[in-house]
Design a protein around this motif. Structure first.
Motif, mmCIF file in Angstrom:
data_model
loop_
_atom_site.group_PDB
_atom_site.id
_atom_site.type_symbol
_atom_site.label_atom_id
_atom_site.label_comp_id
_atom_site.label_asym_id
_atom_site.label_seq_id
_atom_site.Cartn_x
_atom_site.Cartn_y
_atom_site.Cartn_z
ATOM 1 N N LEU A 1 0.814 -1.224 0.000
ATOM 2 C CA LEU A 1 0.000 0.000 0.000
ATOM 3 C C LEU A 1 0.843 1.268 0.000
ATOM 4 O O LEU A 1 0.427 2.299 -0.550
ATOM 5 C CB LEU A 1 -0.923 -0.020 1.237
ATOM 6 N N ALA A 2 2.035 1.216 0.604
ATOM 7 C CA ALA A 2 2.867 2.415 0.713
ATOM 8 C C ALA A 2 3.211 2.989 -0.658
ATOM 9 O O ALA A 2 3.283 4.209 -0.833
ATOM 10 C CB ALA A 2 4.150 2.096 1.483
ATOM 11 N N GLU A 3 3.414 2.104 -1.644
ATOM 12 C CA GLU A 3 3.901 2.550 -2.955
ATOM 13 C C GLU A 3 2.844 3.394 -3.705
ATOM 14 O O GLU A 3 3.120 4.542 -4.058
ATOM 15 C CB GLU A 3 4.351 1.331 -3.758
ATOM 16 N N PRO A 4 1.636 2.870 -3.925
ATOM 17 C CA PRO A 4 0.646 3.707 -4.616
ATOM 18 C C PRO A 4 0.240 4.924 -3.778
ATOM 19 O O PRO A 4 -0.051 5.996 -4.339
ATOM 20 C CB PRO A 4 -0.547 2.766 -4.830
ATOM 21 N N ALA B 1 -3.665 -2.444 -5.754
ATOM 22 C CA ALA B 1 -3.010 -3.609 -6.349
ATOM 23 C C ALA B 1 -2.206 -3.276 -7.605
ATOM 24 O O ALA B 1 -1.553 -4.151 -8.175
ATOM 25 C CB ALA B 1 -4.045 -4.687 -6.666
ATOM 26 N N ARG B 2 -2.264 -2.006 -8.048
ATOM 27 C CA ARG B 2 -1.409 -1.537 -9.155
ATOM 28 C C ARG B 2 -0.458 -0.507 -8.557
ATOM 29 O O ARG B 2 -0.657 0.707 -8.699
ATOM 30 C CB ARG B 2 -2.244 -0.895 -10.262
ATOM 31 N N PRO B 3 0.593 -0.983 -7.866
ATOM 32 C CA PRO B 3 1.393 -0.062 -7.053
ATOM 33 C C PRO B 3 2.248 0.917 -7.849
ATOM 34 O O PRO B 3 2.494 2.023 -7.385
ATOM 35 C CB PRO B 3 2.298 -0.996 -6.227
ATOM 36 N N LEU B 4 2.704 0.501 -9.050
ATOM 37 C CA LEU B 4 3.667 1.346 -9.772
ATOM 38 C C LEU B 4 2.945 2.353 -10.658
ATOM 39 O O LEU B 4 2.883 2.216 -11.865
ATOM 40 C CB LEU B 4 4.616 0.475 -10.598
ATOM 41 N N LEU B 5 2.386 3.352 -10.038
ATOM 42 C CA LEU B 5 1.561 4.348 -10.727
ATOM 43 C C LEU B 5 2.424 5.464 -11.303
ATOM 44 O O LEU B 5 2.966 6.274 -10.555
ATOM 45 C CB LEU B 5 0.553 4.911 -9.709
ATOM 46 N N PRO B 6 2.555 5.532 -12.638
ATOM 47 C CA PRO B 6 3.317 6.627 -13.231
ATOM 48 C C PRO B 6 2.478 7.916 -13.197
ATOM 49 O O PRO B 6 1.304 7.903 -13.569
ATOM 50 C CB PRO B 6 3.542 6.182 -14.679
ATOM 51 N N ASP B 7 3.108 9.004 -12.747
ATOM 52 C CA ASP B 7 2.341 10.249 -12.596
ATOM 53 C C ASP B 7 1.791 10.749 -13.929
ATOM 54 O O ASP B 7 0.742 11.394 -13.967
ATOM 55 C CB ASP B 7 3.228 11.318 -11.938
ATOM 56 N N LEU C 1 1.642 -0.569 -14.894
ATOM 57 C CA LEU C 1 0.415 -0.567 -14.087
ATOM 58 C C LEU C 1 -0.207 -1.951 -13.961
ATOM 59 O O LEU C 1 -1.383 -2.065 -13.639
ATOM 60 C CB LEU C 1 -0.606 0.404 -14.694
ATOM 61 N N VAL C 2 0.575 -2.990 -14.186
ATOM 62 C CA VAL C 2 0.030 -4.350 -14.031
ATOM 63 C C VAL C 2 -0.574 -4.503 -12.652
ATOM 64 O O VAL C 2 -0.097 -3.920 -11.679
ATOM 65 C CB VAL C 2 1.075 -5.476 -14.177
#
Ligand code: CTP
Ligand code: MG
Length: 219
Positions: free
Chosen positions: A33-36, A107-113, A203-204
């Motif tokens: 959760l910390a990442e998104p 569940a899609r932690p790697l969110l590109p801005d 965003l997988v």
């Protein structure tokens, strides 16, 4: 114009099969959760964030937000039995004067801005909603009882991700009207115009252990 993010993290993560909800499974040094959450908090496009946590995990979610210094978190609310229920719970905590609501899967932690920017920018072009999507590479067939009924035209198909942005009152009305696998499908069914912008392979959605390892490798 205020932009609110609803970060849905209330799923059980059954397919991941860990001893805790997916949002609290370790990714790098911290719970996933910390990442998104950090990425939404740091986004210049987002003003406020509502976190939707699994029942019993509200307090750990708040503590995590404090630990990473996420200053835009206005509330952490309890999710429901389905994703739509969880989105409803989050949206219910967004004030009436919000202009735009961006719903994102934890569940899609790697969110590109830049994807956050793309979905919000699309609303300025008059759409009720905007979703990121990537092309479908496999051939997709419609199957019933093991029999192929139709091979779909791949050129017309996309795989849809989150974050999904909506004009706030449109999303609220659509959520009142029914359930669906994503928010956009509710808005579409309710007569809203939803556009597609470029998604991002990063965003997988983390569903399995292999997904988690792949995402961890991209951190
Ligand atoms: N979600 C939610 N509330 C639910 C179900 C899902 O907030 N009742 C959220 C999840 O936390 C996730 C997103 O919706 O961020 C997408 O759901 P999914 O990937 O299916 O996650 P889980 O439901 O947790 O996983 P599983 O289906 O394997 O149990
Ligand atoms: Mg699920």
């Amino acid at each position: 114009m205020s932009v609110w993010a609803v970060l849905v993290a209330a799923g059980r993560g059954e397919r991941l099969g860990e001893d805790r909800p997916k949002a609290f499974v370790r990714l790098g040094d911290l719970p996933l959760l910390a990442e998104p959450l950090r990425r939404l908090d740091e986004s210049g496009f987002i003003d406020h964030v509502v976190v939707v946590a699994p029942p019993g995990w509200e307090e750990p979610a708040i503590l995590l937000a404090e630990e990473i210094g996420a200053s835009k978190v206005s509330a952490c609310v309890t999710g429901g039995a389905t994703r739509t229920e969880s989105v409803r719970a989050g949206v219910a905590d967004v004030p009436d004067d919000a202009a735009v609501i961006v719903v994102h899967d934890a569940a899609r932690p790697l969110l590109p801005d830049e994807v956050v920017g793309r979905v919000i920018e699309a609303l300025a072009r008059g759409f009720d909603g905007a979703v990121p999507a990537v092309p479908v590479t496999d051939t997709v067939k419609r199957v019933r009882d093991g029999i192929v009924e139709e091979t779909l035209l791949r050129d017309e198909l996309v795989a849809v991700q989150t974050p999904q942005a909506f004009v706030a009152p449109v999303l609220r009305a659509a959520l009142d009207a029914g359930d669906g696998s994503d928010c956009a499908s509710l808005v579409e069914r309710h007569g809203g115009r939803v556009t597609v912008v470029d998604g991002d392979e990063r965003l997988v959605k983390v569903t399995s252990r292999a997904d988690l390892e792949r995402v961890a490798g991209w951190l």
